[in-house]
Write a protein that holds these residues in place. Structure first.
Motif: not given
Length: 232
Positions: A4-11, A95-96, A157-163
């Motif tokens: 979760e934190f990695s996705a927030i930082t990446r986005n 998410p996010r 998927s390259q821009s968002f934490a897509v599942q």
């Protein structure tokens, strides 16, 4: 929590800035949730870092807030098209991916927003026709070109934490069961959860929730003990 934190930082969800004196700083907290499938089995564990919005005052800390969601009628129309034309139905969880940023990414991929429903995006080029339904962070993608669908999922998927959730099976509390070339929509799990939460699982079924001859009047019964439960 690490994901979760990695996705927030990446986005790039937030920008770190110095605190301004005299302003209200909203704290955050971790919220944990079990993600279940249509049968009730645990599918995955979710952790989200959320702001304590209840510490804010409307008109002072924020103004209007709005998250566009796709209309139920639009969902039914797109599902009908997919079934009639034998298109695959793909489900994504992003998410996010707040609406404005997701919209910009889709426009760059060649999608256009529907004039009647801002949460419906359409791609039409060179014989390829794709429809994307967006409900906050739940997404349905369908169309007549499987390769194009895969390409869209890969680009997002390259821009968002897509599942990638695979074929559509459970969306907004609705079970989607595939029966040959058709699909059956059911809210069986939602209804069972509702009955169980209100301790009504052993109640006898009736054809109507209220008799047609019932006469109701204001103040003819005591107030419900839990108003929050009543509103749910």
């Amino acid at each position: 929590m690490v994901e979760e934190f990695s996705a927030i930082t990446r986005n790039g969800t937030w920008t770190l800035v110095p605190r301004v004196s005299g302003t209200n700083v909203v704290n955050c907290k971790w919220v944990y949730k079990l993600k279940r499938d249509q049968s009730g089995a645990i599918k995955r564990y979710k952790a989200r870092l959320v702001a304590k919005g209840f510490n804010q005052q409307p008109g002072i800390d924020y103004t209007e807030t709005f998250s566009p969601v796709v209309k139920s009628a639009t969902i039914r129309v797109v599902l009908s098209l997919a079934v009639t034309r034998h298109w695959p139905l793909r489900q994504l969880d992003a998410p996010r991916a707040w609406f404005q940023r997701l919209s910009q990414a889709l426009l760059q991929l060649g999608f256009t927003g529907s004039k009647t429903d801002p949460s419906l995006f359409i791609y039409s080029a060179n014989g390829t026709l794709l429809y994307m339904l967006v409900y906050v962070d739940d997404i349905i993608l369908t169309g007549n070109n499987t390769t194009a669908i895969d390409r869209v999922v890969q680009c997002l998927s390259q821009s968002f934490a897509v599942q990638d959730m695979g074929p559509l099976s459970y969306f907004l509390g609705i079970e989607v069961a595939h029966k040959g070339e058709n699909i059956v929509l059911s809210q069986r799990k939602y209804i069972h959860d509702l009955l169980s939460r209100n301790k009504l699982s052993n109640s006898k079924p009736v054809p109507s929730l209220c008799t047609s001859t019932a006469k109701l009047a204001l103040g003819d019964s005591a107030l419900f003990e839990d108003p929050v439960k009543y509103r749910q």
